[in-house]
Design a protein around this motif. Structure first.
Motif, short mmCIF file in Angstrom:
data_model
loop_
_atom_site.label_atom_id
_atom_site.label_comp_id
_atom_site.label_asym_id
_atom_site.label_seq_id
_atom_site.Cartn_x
_atom_site.Cartn_y
_atom_site.Cartn_z
N SER A 66 0.75 -1.02 -0.13
CA SER A 66 -0.05 -0.10 -0.41
C SER A 66 0.62 1.33 -0.05
N SER A 67 0.11 2.27 -0.29
CA SER A 67 1.06 3.79 -0.50
C SER A 67 1.17 4.81 0.87
N PRO A 68 2.27 4.92 0.63
CA PRO A 68 2.65 5.53 2.02
C PRO A 68 1.19 7.09 2.14
N TYR A 69 0.85 7.91 0.94
CA TYR A 69 0.56 8.63 0.85
C TYR A 69 -1.46 8.57 0.59
N CYS A 70 -2.32 9.04 1.51
CA CYS A 70 -3.56 9.49 0.60
C CYS A 70 -4.18 10.54 1.08
N ILE A 71 -5.36 10.92 1.08
CA ILE A 71 -6.03 12.15 0.57
C ILE A 71 -7.00 11.67 2.18
N VAL A 72 -7.53 13.04 3.15
CA VAL A 72 -8.26 12.78 4.49
C VAL A 72 -9.89 14.31 4.17
N LYS B 108 -4.64 16.77 2.00
CA LYS B 108 -3.08 15.89 1.33
C LYS B 108 -1.96 15.70 2.60
N THR B 109 -1.51 14.09 2.55
CA THR B 109 -1.32 13.58 4.07
C THR B 109 -0.43 12.44 3.69
N THR B 110 0.17 11.83 4.54
CA THR B 110 -0.09 10.41 4.44
C THR B 110 -0.24 9.50 5.60
N GLN C 195 -10.05 8.79 5.07
CA GLN C 195 -8.96 8.28 4.10
C GLN C 195 -9.25 7.77 3.08
N ILE C 196 -8.66 8.37 2.32
CA ILE C 196 -8.59 8.04 0.25
C ILE C 196 -7.04 7.69 -0.11
N PRO C 197 -6.45 6.72 0.52
CA PRO C 197 -5.00 6.15 -0.29
C PRO C 197 -4.79 6.88 -2.24
N PHE C 198 -4.02 7.11 -2.25
CA PHE C 198 -3.43 7.21 -3.95
C PHE C 198 -2.34 6.02 -4.10
N LYS C 199 -2.16 5.66 -4.81
CA LYS C 199 -0.94 4.39 -5.04
C LYS C 199 -0.08 5.77 -5.59
N GLU C 200 0.02 6.70 -7.20
CA GLU C 200 0.74 6.82 -7.58
C GLU C 200 1.01 8.72 -8.00
N PHE D 154 3.30 12.52 -8.59
CA PHE D 154 4.56 13.30 -9.48
C PHE D 154 5.53 13.31 -8.57
N ASN D 155 6.71 12.54 -8.84
CA ASN D 155 7.33 12.01 -7.69
C ASN D 155 8.15 13.14 -7.17
N PRO D 156 8.10 14.73 -7.91
CA PRO D 156 8.82 15.51 -7.08
C PRO D 156 7.57 16.16 -5.71
N TYR D 157 6.16 16.10 -6.75
CA TYR D 157 5.10 16.56 -4.90
C TYR D 157 5.03 15.54 -4.14
N LEU D 158 5.53 14.04 -4.53
CA LEU D 158 5.11 13.16 -2.81
C LEU D 158 6.15 13.08 -2.57
N ALA D 159 7.17 13.46 -2.61
CA ALA D 159 8.55 14.03 -2.23
C ALA D 159 8.74 15.43 -0.80
N TRP D 160 7.71 16.77 -2.34
CA TRP D 160 7.27 17.95 -1.29
C TRP D 160 6.05 17.54 -0.03
N LEU D 161 5.57 15.94 -0.58
CA LEU D 161 4.70 15.83 0.00
C LEU D 161 5.41 15.28 1.56
N ASN D 162 5.75 14.31 1.11
CA ASN D 162 6.41 13.48 2.48
C ASN D 162 7.33 15.01 3.48
N GLU D 163 8.58 15.48 2.98
CA GLU D 163 9.09 16.44 3.52
C GLU D 163 8.25 17.38 4.73
#
Length: 106
Positions: A2-8, A60-62, A86-91, A93-102
């Motif tokens: 499962s993806s570490p990212y989600c929308i709530v 937008k969160t993890t 919570q709505i998980p998403f799998k994929e 844009f990598n730079p956006y996901l990195a920003w979200l994670n940071e």
């Protein structure tokens, strides 16, 4: 896996509650971004059909932040039973996901 990212998603009908939720969530780094959208909600509450103007918060969160985020929403929300999904998403844009994670709690 499962993806570490989600929308709530959550909603509120009071601008003061919207602003409090947004500020608390971002200050505690439980989300990297929150978008708002004016909506009309139609639902059944305590046996009655209801309709309200609300604001949808798209958070937008993890997944690791979800438990604390849910608790914060419950504690600060004006509704007796707020929508919190919570709505998980799998994929993405990598730079956006990195920003979200940071920009979320580790």
């Amino acid at each position: 896996m499962s993806s570490p990212y989600c929308i709530v998603l959550t909603t509120t009908n009071l601008p003061e509650n919207r602003d409090k939720l947004i500020n608390e969530v971002l200050q505690q780094q439980l989300a990297a971004c929150i978008q708002t959208l004016a909506i009309n909600s139609h639902y059944v509450w305590k046996g009655e059909v209801c309709s309200d103007d609300e604001v949808l918060l798209i958070i937008k969160t993890t997944r690791r932040c979800y438990p604390a985020l849910e608790q914060l929403i419950v504690e600060h929300h004006v509704y007796e039973t707020p929508q919190i999904v919570q709505i998980p998403f799998k994929e993405g844009f990598n730079p956006y996901l990195a920003w979200l994670n940071e920009n979320t709690r580790r």
